[in-house]
Write an enzyme that holds these catalytic residues in place. Structure first.
Site, PDB file in Angstrom:
ATOM      1  N   HIS A 251       0.799  -1.343   0.243  1.00 54.39           N
ATOM      2  CA  HIS A 251      -0.187   0.024  -0.010  1.00 54.39           C
ATOM      3  C   HIS A 251       0.655   1.290  -0.078  1.00 54.39           C
ATOM      4  O   HIS A 251       0.308   2.058  -0.002  1.00 54.39           O
ATOM      5  CB  HIS A 251      -0.893  -0.174   1.087  1.00 54.39           C
ATOM      6  CG  HIS A 251      -2.033  -1.318   0.925  1.00 54.39           C
ATOM      7  ND1 HIS A 251      -2.972  -0.819   0.709  1.00 54.39           N
ATOM      8  CD2 HIS A 251      -2.309  -2.785   0.689  1.00 54.39           C
ATOM      9  CE1 HIS A 251      -4.286  -1.488   1.012  1.00 54.39           C
ATOM     10  NE2 HIS A 251      -3.143  -2.474   1.811  1.00 54.39           N
TER      11      HIS A 251
ATOM     12  N   ASP B 243       3.252   9.514  -1.079  1.00 47.19           N
ATOM     13  CA  ASP B 243       2.365   8.430  -0.667  1.00 47.19           C
ATOM     14  C   ASP B 243       1.856   7.722  -1.751  1.00 47.19           C
ATOM     15  O   ASP B 243       2.484   7.712  -3.032  1.00 47.19           O
ATOM     16  CB  ASP B 243       1.178   9.505  -0.446  1.00 47.19           C
ATOM     17  CG  ASP B 243       0.150   9.142   0.398  1.00 47.19           C
ATOM     18  OD1 ASP B 243      -0.084   8.179   0.753  1.00 47.19           O
ATOM     19  OD2 ASP B 243      -0.289  10.268   0.962  1.00 47.19           O
TER      20      ASP B 243
HETATM   21  P1  ADQ Z   1      -2.985   6.412   3.883  1.00 44.72           P
HETATM   22  O1  ADQ Z   1      -1.619   6.689   5.032  1.00 44.72           O
HETATM   23  O2  ADQ Z   1      -3.612   5.747   6.012  1.00 44.72           O
HETATM   24  O3  ADQ Z   1      -2.758   4.696   3.620  1.00 44.72           O
HETATM   25  P2  ADQ Z   1      -4.923   7.761   2.535  1.00 44.72           P
HETATM   26  O4  ADQ Z   1      -4.694   6.910   1.424  1.00 44.72           O
HETATM   27  O5  ADQ Z   1      -4.467   9.362   2.187  1.00 44.72           O
HETATM   28  O6  ADQ Z   1      -3.120   7.280   3.729  1.00 44.72           O
HETATM   29  O7  ADQ Z   1      -5.853   7.177   4.099  1.00 44.72           O
HETATM   30  C1  ADQ Z   1      -6.687   7.956   4.878  1.00 44.72           C
HETATM   31  C2  ADQ Z   1      -8.016   7.746   4.957  1.00 44.72           C
HETATM   32  O8  ADQ Z   1      -8.316   8.311   6.289  1.00 44.72           O
HETATM   33  C3  ADQ Z   1      -8.771   8.491   4.179  1.00 44.72           C
HETATM   34  O9  ADQ Z   1      -9.552   7.194   3.795  1.00 44.72           O
HETATM   35  C4  ADQ Z   1      -9.674   9.252   4.923  1.00 44.72           C
HETATM   36  O10 ADQ Z   1     -10.807   9.720   4.416  1.00 44.72           O
HETATM   37  C5  ADQ Z   1      -9.226   9.051   6.124  1.00 44.72           C
HETATM   38  N1  ADQ Z   1      -9.154   9.645   7.301  1.00 44.72           N
HETATM   39  C6  ADQ Z   1      -7.827  11.089   6.921  1.00 44.72           C
HETATM   40  N2  ADQ Z   1      -8.037  12.162   7.849  1.00 44.72           N
HETATM   41  C7  ADQ Z   1      -9.370  11.966   8.509  1.00 44.72           C
HETATM   42  C8  ADQ Z   1     -10.359  12.430   9.485  1.00 44.72           C
HETATM   43  N3  ADQ Z   1      -9.486  13.862  10.307  1.00 44.72           N
HETATM   44  N4  ADQ Z   1     -11.729  11.712  10.297  1.00 44.72           N
HETATM   45  C9  ADQ Z   1     -11.617  10.894   9.320  1.00 44.72           C
HETATM   46  N5  ADQ Z   1     -10.679  10.353   8.170  1.00 44.72           N
HETATM   47  C10 ADQ Z   1      -9.845  10.796   8.165  1.00 44.72           C
HETATM   48  C11 ADQ Z   1      -1.908   3.937   3.531  1.00 44.72           C
HETATM   49  C12 ADQ Z   1      -1.244   4.736   1.697  1.00 44.72           C
HETATM   50  C13 ADQ Z   1      -1.463   5.769   0.920  1.00 44.72           C
HETATM   51  C14 ADQ Z   1      -2.773   4.438   0.010  1.00 44.72           C
HETATM   52  C15 ADQ Z   1      -3.851   3.494   1.155  1.00 44.72           C
HETATM   53  C16 ADQ Z   1      -4.256   2.475   0.666  1.00 44.72           C
HETATM   54  O11 ADQ Z   1      -0.059   5.216   2.761  1.00 44.72           O
HETATM   55  O12 ADQ Z   1      -0.698   5.322  -0.011  1.00 44.72           O
HETATM   56  O13 ADQ Z   1      -3.578   5.565  -0.483  1.00 44.72           O
HETATM   57  O14 ADQ Z   1      -2.791   2.793   2.448  1.00 44.72           O
HETATM   58  O15 ADQ Z   1      -3.594   1.886  -0.882  1.00 44.72           O
END
Ligand code: ADQ
Length: 541
Positions: free
Chosen positions: A195, A396
């Site tokens: 991921h 990311d």
């Molecule tokens: P993450 O590093 O966690 O995931 P991301 O893909 O942006 O990063 O996902 C974050 C999730 O958390 C999103 O669904 C978002 O809605 C939720 N979120 C963030 N802030 C929030 C808040 N304050 N309140 C509620 N919800 C919140 C890892 C990798 C990424 C990759 C994903 C999936 O680092 O690059 O996209 O896995 O493979």
């Protein structure tokens, strides 16, 4: 839904991830309760797991003094090795808490997380963390073999169980699973998905045990990454570290007499669910100001400090935005017991204070900063009602926030997405404005351009972005994985990945499925119809 609409894996699926799709928590009386997690991964793989009568292997989120402690709603006489979960569908991995800390906080989060995000200065390399990582991966591999043994024996290649290992926590497990399965003459197919980014060779080779990592991943039949760049980095490392024969064009690596496929499988989001949320969510923002929105875990890879500085530069260079525009930054607390993350929180607090102190007027503050988790409804309302989505990580794997933002842009005219070229999303969301987060001055110009963009250009860009995310949603991702594994069953040989649909499964359905009580060893499940149209296995219970 008719049978013809349904697609499934050809064999049962075993998902292996660091965390189970729920956590065990203690209520105020000290009793264990299960709390479902609502992540995208769970939504994506739940239908395949249920349809194939599959299992999930992972850590339940709590260390139990007594791993056989039953949860209250289970039969207390039934002592099983599933940490009291009493479910046929879950194998809970339990480890010594000190060893778990060294594996998870040490090797995974203090070494692999920064290194794989190309930030080697932040990475620590400790032999004892590596030893714990090896032990933890062995433990996960052992539990996966138990899961495999509990499945009905397969009759041939067509109903081979499919083991799907996830992420940087478990890069070694596949090789041991393969070896143990071969010793026990258990057939299975093994797939891995990372991921986070896979770094270039000159970064990857800094890790003292990098050969072992590659060998572990090459235990799979197929290794998936979000984008082609990460695939090429991996292929390059296999060639240069291990001397493997590789085919860059077709993304193949030869290892141990086998050919391992490497595939770009960009993850998507549950697009329709976010559209529905945006349609229903009540308005939360009561302001005439334009909102620039940032939503992230509070992590140093997300570029939050750079983002605040770019916004400050915007107000300096383009004072016409003063009192007209606000930055709403929502940061979810993450890894709060780690010093680096505590330092980042401190730095953010100070920076928000300084910028607000510098620009605030009696009627307006430039930055609104929420440090906490917000509900899915609120999140959808923020996405929908913001003028600009600012997604500017330093690095990311993909970034789901960029995708959720466009799904929720249902208003006409819509807002504008700004995305970093160093996120997987920046590679695939071509109609977004691209912004290099390191170039503070340039980034402020891009934000200005987004705020001033004419309506017709906004509509055009957002239409393309939304169309792509709708097509390439999270179900498409799961189907692409099954297809890359040669495990996608379709009605017709002509069907492509996009033309087959997945049955809708709610989180409650999945939760109920995972709580199914343990039964005596199952026989082979009955199938409906002939092999060709045997899409759903009839569950025995
Ligand atoms: P993450 O590093 O966690 O995931 P991301 O893909 O942006 O990063 O996902 C974050 C999730 O958390 C999103 O669904 C978002 O809605 C939720 N979120 C963030 N802030 C929030 C808040 N304050 N309140 C509620 N919800 C919140 C890892 C990798 C990424 C990759 C994903 C999936 O680092 O690059 O996209 O896995 O493979």
């Amino acid at each position: 839904m008719t049978l013809a609409d349904v697609v499934a894996s050809t064999g049962s699926m075993i998902v292996v991830s660091n965390r189970l799709p729920f956590v065990l928590v203690r209520d105020k009386d000290g009793n264990l309760k299960r709390k479902a997690s609502a992540g995208g991964l769970v939504t994506a793989v739940a239908p395949v797991v249920i349809n194939g009568n599959g299992l999930w292997v992972g850590w339940p989120g709590i260390h139990l003094n007594d791993p056989t402690e039953p949860i209250p709603e289970s039969d207390p006489n039934d002592i099983t090795p599933t940490a009291g979960l009493k479910s046929d569908k879950v194998v809970a991995v339990q480890m010594d808490p000190v060893m778990f800390d060294s594996y998870y906080n040490g090797c995974c989060n203090a070494t692999f997380w920064p290194l794989f995000h190309s930030m080697p200065d932040r990475a620590t390399f400790k032999g004892e963390h590596w030893k714990s990582y090896v032990k933890a991966n062995k433990e996960f591999a052992d539990c996966t073999i138990k899961a495999l043994e509990s499945l009905p024996p397969c009759t041939g290649n067509n109903d081979m169980p499919l083991i799907w290992v996830h992420d940087y926590h478990l890069m070694l497990a596949a090789n041991w699973i393969r070896q143990a399965a071969e010793e026990r003459e258990l057939k299975c197919k093994l797939g891995f998905f990372l991921h986070i980014p896979f770094p270039p060779w000159d970064i990857f080779r800094l890790f003292p045990w990098s050969d072992e990592i590659l060998q572990g991943m090459l235990g799979c039949d197929m290794v998936g990454f979000h984008i082609t760049d990460y695939c090429l980095n991996f292929v390059d490392c296999c060639q240069r570290n291990l001397g493997c024969r590789v085919d860059r064009k077709n993304l193949l690596v030869e290892h141990g007499g086998r050919t391992v496929r490497v595939r770009p499988l960009p993850i998507g989001i549950p697009f329709e669910r976010f559209v529905e949320l945006a349609e229903k969510a009540p308005r939360v923002l009561s302001t005439n100001q334009k909102i620039i929105l940032g939503v992230d875990r509070l992590d140093y890879t997300k570029g939050l400090v750079h983002r605040l500085r770019s916004f400050e530069k915007l107000l300096e260079k383009y004072p016409e935005h003063i009192e007209k525009v606000s930055l709403l930054q929502i940061s979810v607390p993450s890894r709060t017991d780690v010093k680096e993350y505590q330092d980042l929180k401190e730095e953010m607090d100070q920076l928000v204070g300084r910028i607000n102190g510098r620009f605030t007027t009696p009627n307006w503050s430039p930055i609104r900063y929420i440090y906490g988790c917000v509900s899915q409804d609120e999140l959808a309302a923020f996405y929908r009602d913001s003028a600009v989505g600012l997604v500017t990580p330093l690095r990311d794997g993909m970034n789901l926030v960029a995708k959720e933002f466009v799904a929720c842009q249902i208003n006409i005219p819509p807002g504008v997405l700004i995305v970093s070229p160093f996120a997987g999303a920046g590679e695939t969301m071509h109609e977004a404005l691209i912004c290099n987060p390191y170039e503070i001055d340039d980034a402020s110009d891009v934000i200005h351009r987004a705020l001033m963009m004419p309506e017709d250009e906004r509509i055009l860009r957002m239409n393309y972005l939304r169309r792509r995310e709708k097509l390439n949603d999270v179900n498409y991702w799961t189907k692409s994985f099954l297809s890359a594994m040669g495990s996608l069953v379709t009605q017709d040989e002509q069907d492509d990945v996009g033309s087959v649909t997945m049955p809708a499964v709610t989180l409650d359905d999945f939760d109920e499925y995972l709580a199914k009580p343990k039964l005596p060893r199952r026989q082979k499940p009955e199938c409906e119809g002939t092999r060709r149209n045997c899409l759903i296995r009839k569950p025995l219970n």
